[in-house]
Design an enzyme around this catalytic site. Structure first.
Site, PDB file in Angstrom:
ATOM      1  CG  ASP A   1      10.042 -15.903   5.365  1.00 27.28           C
ATOM      2  OD1 ASP A   1      10.207 -16.832   4.555  1.00 27.28           O
ATOM      3  OD2 ASP A   1       8.956 -15.323   5.523  1.00 27.28           O
TER       4      ASP A   1
ATOM      5  CG  HIS B   1       4.282 -12.425  -2.326  1.00 27.84           C
ATOM      6  ND1 HIS B   1       3.039 -12.359  -1.731  1.00 27.84           N
ATOM      7  CD2 HIS B   1       5.168 -12.007  -1.379  1.00 27.84           C
ATOM      8  CE1 HIS B   1       3.172 -11.927  -0.477  1.00 27.84           C
ATOM      9  NE2 HIS B   1       4.451 -11.701  -0.242  1.00 27.84           N
TER      10      HIS B   1
ATOM     11  CD  GLU C   1       3.707 -13.748   3.761  1.00 25.45           C
ATOM     12  OE1 GLU C   1       4.821 -14.215   4.090  1.00 25.45           O
ATOM     13  OE2 GLU C   1       3.531 -12.557   3.423  1.00 25.45           O
TER      14      GLU C   1
ATOM     15  CD  GLU D   1       7.080 -17.766   3.355  1.00 25.30           C
ATOM     16  OE1 GLU D   1       8.261 -18.172   3.482  1.00 25.30           O
ATOM     17  OE2 GLU D   1       6.669 -16.690   3.822  1.00 25.30           O
TER      18      GLU D   1
ATOM     19  CG  ASP E   1       5.792 -15.494   7.275  1.00 30.85           C
ATOM     20  OD1 ASP E   1       5.723 -15.348   8.503  1.00 30.85           O
ATOM     21  OD2 ASP E   1       6.229 -14.624   6.495  1.00 30.85           O
TER      22      ASP E   1
ATOM     23  NE  ARG F   1      -0.282 -10.157   4.578  1.00 24.30           N
ATOM     24  CZ  ARG F   1       0.850 -10.741   4.218  1.00 24.30           C
ATOM     25  NH1 ARG F   1       2.021 -10.208   4.555  1.00 24.30           N
ATOM     26  NH2 ARG F   1       0.827 -11.861   3.543  1.00 24.30           N
TER      27      ARG F   1
ATOM     28  CD  GLN G   1       3.920  -7.673   6.604  1.00 29.84           C
ATOM     29  OE1 GLN G   1       2.919  -8.379   6.612  1.00 29.84           O
ATOM     30  NE2 GLN G   1       4.759  -7.650   5.592  1.00 29.84           N
TER      31      GLN G   1
ATOM     32  CE  LYS H   1       5.589 -11.118   7.028  1.00 24.67           C
ATOM     33  NZ  LYS H   1       4.917 -11.928   6.021  1.00 24.67           N
TER      34      LYS H   1
ATOM     35  CB  THR I   1       6.690 -19.491  11.402  1.00 24.77           C
ATOM     36  OG1 THR I   1       6.891 -18.078  11.501  1.00 24.77           O
ATOM     37  CG2 THR I   1       7.030 -19.964   9.998  1.00 24.77           C
TER      38      THR I   1
ATOM     39  CD  GLU J   1       0.077 -12.267  -3.174  1.00 28.59           C
ATOM     40  OE1 GLU J   1       0.271 -12.479  -4.381  1.00 28.59           O
ATOM     41  OE2 GLU J   1       0.661 -12.906  -2.285  1.00 28.59           O
TER      42      GLU J   1
HETATM   43 CA    CA Z   1       7.002 -14.568   4.341  1.00 24.83          CA
END
Ligand code: CA
Length: 438
Positions: A138, A145, A210, A212, A244, A248, A251, A264, A268, A384
Site C-alpha cells: 500500500d 492526504h 480509506e 483508494e 484500506d 486509527r 495505528q 491496517k 482491505t 480528515e
Molecule cells: Ca492506506
C-alpha cells in the site's frame, strides 16, 4: 496506449442494457471472477457488460474467437486471473478486441447467439477475489492526504522529508484482502488514550475507511531486475477500487518506528471488477507537479509519464447507516474527488517498488494510498473530514453525525471516468459493513 475502434464513444452492443450503461458499456469490458450466487459451481473468469456478465468459461467451451484470442480466452476463464495477467498487454488486447467483436452491434449471428447463451444477470452472480494475491503493498501518494493526516499527528511538520522525493509505501497483508460485500468485525488492539501513561486493550474506537484505488501486476520482473519507468505500464493489468479500513487509535500508537501493522491488516476491501489500462486509455492525463515542488529524480521521470501518467478517475464515498437502511433512505455521499490529484503516478509507484531489485509477481496488488483532493471536502478518510474526530460530519438523509464509523455503517466507494468525446465507464462499487467487535 493508442485509442482504437473499441474506444469510440458511439460504438454499441446488441445487448441493449450495455448502451449508455454508466459503468459497463462495450467500451469497458472489465474482468472479474464469478459463479451463480449461492451455488457450488466452479469459479470462472467473466467480463461485465451492461447489467449482465459474460461467462468466459462457457464462451470458451462453445465458440472460437480465432487465434491468439482463443488462448487468451482460456486463460481469462480460469478461477484466478494470475495466468492471464502474466500473459501481457498483447494478449490482453487480443481478447479485448475479440470480445468487443462478439458483443458489438456488428457481430454476426453465430457469435451473437453464442455470447447471448453465456450471459448471466449481474444480480445473480457472486464474486471472489480476481487473483491469488501473492503480495499486497500500500502506497501513500496523496499530498493532500499526507498533509491532512500529518497535521493531526505532527502539527509542526506534517510532511515527512521523503514524501516529495519518492512514492512511499509499506508492505501490507494479502491474506486479509477481501472482495466487496464481505463484512468484518470491529478489531481489538492496543491504543494509547489521550493523556494516558499506559495503553489499553480495546475494540477500535476510531474506525476509519480509506478511499483508494488498487492496481494489479501483469507480467512480473525477475529478482534483481528493476522495471524502468518507461516500461512500468507494460506490467500493470488494470485498476480497481480499494478500501484500506483503518483502526486509527491502534495505528497511531503502534506505527512508530516500523509503520502500519494491526491498525491496517484486519481487512482491505476491493471492488469485484478490474478495469483494464486499455479501457482507461481515453482518460489519461499529464503527470503534473504543483509549482514550487521538487522535480522527480531522473529514474522517476520520463516523457511518457509526464505526458499521460495520470488517470482521471472520479471517486466518491458514501455511508449507509443502519438507521438509513431501516428507514429505506439512500446512502449519504460524503466525499467526491479525482485520482488525477495524486502526487505520484502508478507507473512511478511500480518503478520505485522494483528499483532496488524487488520482484513483483502476476496478480500482486498495490494500493495507491488514500485519494484526497485539494479542498477539505475532497478528503478520502473520515479522520480528515472530522479533523481527527474533533468536528462531527452530518449525514444527508438521516441527519446522523459521525466522527468515526459506528457498527452497522456500510461504506460504499464508487469510481467512474467521463469526459467529452469518450464513453463513460465505471468501476461499479466497493462495499463493506462494520459488524460489532466479537
Ligand atoms: Ca492506506
Amino acid at each position: 496506449m493508442p485509442l482504437d475502434h473499441t474506444h469510440v464513444p458511439h460504438a454499441s452492443s446488441w445487448l441493449a442494457s450495455a448502451n449508455g450503461h454508466p459503468d459497463f458499456p462495450i467500451q469497458n469490458l472489465p474482468y472479474g471472477v464469478v459463479r451463480r450466487r449461492g451455488s457450488a459451481e466452479a469459479w470462472r473468469g467473466a467480463v461485465a457488460i451492461g447489467d449482465q456478465v459474460l461467462d468466459l468459461a462457457a464462451l470458451s467451451a462453445i465458440h472460437s474467437l480465432g487465434q491468439p484470442a482463443d488462448s487468451a480466452l482460456r486463460l481469462a476463464a480460469l478461477p484466478a486471473l494470475n495466468a492471464f495477467m502474466a500473459a501481457g498487454p498483447a494478449t490482453w488486447s487480443a481478447l479485448r478486441h475479440a470480445l468487443f467483436e462478439v458483443l458489438s452491434s456488428g457481430a454476426d449471428e453465430a457469435a451473437r447467439h453464442a455470447a447471448r447463451s453465456c450471459l448471466i444477470p449481474q444480480d445473480e452472480v457472486e464474486h471472489q477475489l480476481p487473483t491469488r494475491i501473492g503480495d499486497y503493498t500500500d502506497f501513500y501518494t496523496s499530498l493532500y492526504h499526507a498533509l491532512n493526516v500529518g497535521r493531526l499527528i505532527f502539527p509542526g511538520k506534517p510532511l515527512t522529508p521523503n514524501f516529495q522525493w519518492l512514492p512511499i509505501a509499506y508492505h501490507g497483508r494479502a491474506s486479509s484482502v477481501v472482495i466487496s460485500g464481505t463484512d468484518f468485525h470491529r478489531p481489538h488492539g492496543q491504543a494509547l488514550p489521550p493523556g494516558a501513561a499506559a495503553p489499553v486493550y480495546t475494540p477500535c474506537t476510531r474506525l476509519d475507511y480509506e478511499l483508494e484505488m488498487g492496481f494489479f501486476i501483469g507480467p512480473g520482473n525477475a529478482l534483481g531486475r528493476p522495471v524502468p519507468l518507461a516500461d512500468a505500464e507494460q506490467h500493470i493489468f488494470g485498476m480497481c477500487l480499494l478500501n484500506d479500513w483503518s483502526a486509527r487509535d491502534h495505528q497511531f500508537w503502534e506505527m512508530a518506528p516500523l509503520g502500519p501493522f494491526l491498525g491496517k491488516n484486519f481487512c482491505t476491501s476491493i471492488s469485484p471488477w478490474i478495469v483494464t489500462m486499455e479501457a482507461l486509455a481515453p482518460f489519461r492525463v499529464p503527470f503534473e507537479r504543483p509549482a514550487g515542488e521538487p522535480q522527480p529524480l531522473a529514474y522517476l521521470d520520463e516523457a511518457g509519464n509526464r505526458a499521460r501518467g495520470g488517470v482521471d478517475v472520479q471517486l466518491s464515498v458514501s455511508i449507509e447507516t443502519g438507521q438509513a437502511r431501516t428507514q429505506g433512505l439512500p446512502a449519504a455521499e460524503i466525499t467526491r474527488t479525482s485520482f488525477r490529484h495524486q502526487y505520484w503516478t502508478i507507473a512511478q509507484m511500480l518503478a520505485q517498488h522494483t528499483v532496488g531489485g524487488c520482484n513483483l509477481q502476476p496478480g500482486d496488488l498495490c494500493g495507491t494510498g488514500t485519494v484526497s483532493g485539494p479542498t477539505p471536502e475532497e478528503a478520502g478518510a473520515i479522520v480528515e473530514l472530522s479533523l481527527g474526530g474533533s468536528r462531527p460530519i452530518t449525514l444527508a438523509g438521516t441527519g446522523e453525525q459521525r466522527t468515526f464509523l459506528q457498527d452497522g455503517d456500510a461504506v460504499i466507494l464508487r469510481g467512474w471516468c467521463e469526459k467529452e468525446g469518450a464513453a463513460r465507464i465505471g468501476f461499479g462499487q466497493c462495499r463493506g459493513t462494520v459488524l460489532p467487535a466479537i
